[in-house]
Write a protein that holds these residues in place. Sequence first.
Motif, mmCIF file in Angstrom:
data_model
loop_
_atom_site.group_PDB
_atom_site.id
_atom_site.type_symbol
_atom_site.label_atom_id
_atom_site.label_comp_id
_atom_site.label_asym_id
_atom_site.label_seq_id
_atom_site.Cartn_x
_atom_site.Cartn_y
_atom_site.Cartn_z
ATOM 1 N N VAL A 64 4.269 2.254 -31.147
ATOM 2 C CA VAL A 64 3.685 3.360 -31.902
ATOM 3 C C VAL A 64 4.033 3.109 -33.361
ATOM 4 C CG1 VAL A 64 3.863 4.976 -29.974
ATOM 5 C CG2 VAL A 64 5.727 4.830 -31.627
ATOM 6 N N LYS A 65 3.289 3.707 -34.268
ATOM 7 C CA LYS A 65 3.488 3.347 -35.661
ATOM 8 C C LYS A 65 3.850 4.504 -36.581
ATOM 9 C CE LYS A 65 4.082 0.083 -36.304
ATOM 10 N NZ LYS A 65 4.680 -0.358 -35.034
ATOM 11 N N LYS A 66 3.328 5.696 -36.360
ATOM 12 C CA LYS A 66 3.519 6.793 -37.304
ATOM 13 C C LYS A 66 4.995 7.123 -37.505
ATOM 14 C CE LYS A 66 1.846 11.492 -38.292
ATOM 15 N NZ LYS A 66 3.129 12.187 -38.440
ATOM 16 N N ASP A 95 -2.243 4.734 -33.911
ATOM 17 C CA ASP A 95 -1.778 5.618 -32.847
ATOM 18 C C ASP A 95 -2.935 6.319 -32.144
ATOM 19 O OD1 ASP A 95 0.746 4.816 -33.445
ATOM 20 O OD2 ASP A 95 1.464 6.750 -34.209
ATOM 21 N N ALA A 131 -3.296 5.366 -28.174
ATOM 22 C CA ALA A 131 -3.099 6.421 -27.179
ATOM 23 C C ALA A 131 -3.995 6.203 -25.980
ATOM 24 C CB ALA A 131 -3.384 7.793 -27.805
ATOM 25 N N GLY A 187 -1.865 3.563 -24.138
ATOM 26 C CA GLY A 187 -1.228 4.689 -23.460
ATOM 27 C C GLY A 187 -1.821 4.984 -22.096
ATOM 28 N N LEU A 226 6.284 5.395 -25.253
ATOM 29 C CA LEU A 226 4.855 5.346 -25.588
ATOM 30 C C LEU A 226 4.217 6.728 -25.478
ATOM 31 C CD1 LEU A 226 3.593 2.113 -23.747
ATOM 32 C CD2 LEU A 226 3.550 2.524 -26.209
ATOM 33 N N TYR A 249 6.319 9.404 -28.221
ATOM 34 C CA TYR A 249 6.369 9.186 -29.668
ATOM 35 C C TYR A 249 5.012 8.861 -30.286
ATOM 36 C CZ TYR A 249 11.448 9.300 -29.406
ATOM 37 O OH TYR A 249 12.752 9.697 -29.205
ATOM 38 N N ASN A 250 3.971 8.873 -29.489
ATOM 39 C CA ASN A 250 2.623 8.764 -30.039
ATOM 40 C C ASN A 250 2.043 10.175 -30.084
ATOM 41 O OD1 ASN A 250 -0.222 8.514 -30.386
ATOM 42 N ND2 ASN A 250 -0.155 6.413 -29.617
ATOM 43 N N THR A 283 -0.989 10.906 -27.493
ATOM 44 C CA THR A 283 -1.009 10.662 -26.044
ATOM 45 C C THR A 283 -1.118 11.956 -25.241
ATOM 46 O OG1 THR A 283 1.409 10.485 -26.137
ATOM 47 C CG2 THR A 283 0.152 8.427 -26.026
#
Length: 244
Positions: free
Chosen positions: A86-88, A160, A164, A168, A213, A216-217, A220
């Motif tokens: 995840v990136k944000k 993200d 997702a 995800g 995953l 923290y996304n 999702t």
Amino acid sequence: MRIGVYGLGRFGSFWAGSLATTHNDVVAYSRSRHSLPEGVRSGSEEEVLTSDLLFYCVAISSFEEVLASTASKIGPDTIVMDTCSVKKYPMEWMKRHLSPSQYLMGTHPMFGPDSAKNGMKGLPLVMCAMGEKDQRYEKVKNLFLDMDLRVIEMTADEHDRDAAFSQGVTHFIGRVLKEMDVQDKEIATKGYKSLLEIVEQTCNDPLQLFYDLQRYNPYTRDMRHSLRIALENVGYRLENGEKA
């Protein structure tokens, strides 16, 4: 060029070994004992954190804690990257804990030891800039291109939103099928065998990765809601005899 890899779990070991194929000096550090991939040497925490390029390969859920404990030891000229799925949030954590003078970026190799077992050529890797794309950004991008990866540049939010569903939902379905204890059958169709491959690929990864995953996304939850509605709709139409 010295490339540091912080963390030698399943993905970290794979990533360090992959970077070693570029014939750079790849040095790795892990807080727990792991065997070293071919071409990778063990280094002290200080040596890894002061490398020219630094890749953090730690669990998403522990990344902010690791950043906080290592921030003061990172070299002033080190290019710092995460490899989280995840990136944000990871990129926000880097901004929060690291110096504004350091060059930071988000990366996500969209593959792992299982999906890259036949080679990485053409596999996608996401780069998320955290500021101006100067020569340091291009340096990292060229490294990935030299590894024959397909570089995709996007924002953390774009990543993200897409991940997702593209990642995800795959991991979610894989874990659901694992919970159902699906097994290979003598009369298994090609489609069924593809489902078994999804289970193998997703469930070979640590369970913590699956939880991270999903948790923290920020997108999702919407994915799981859409999946739940789709399952209910299909089931309703089936049970109520709706014609095709």
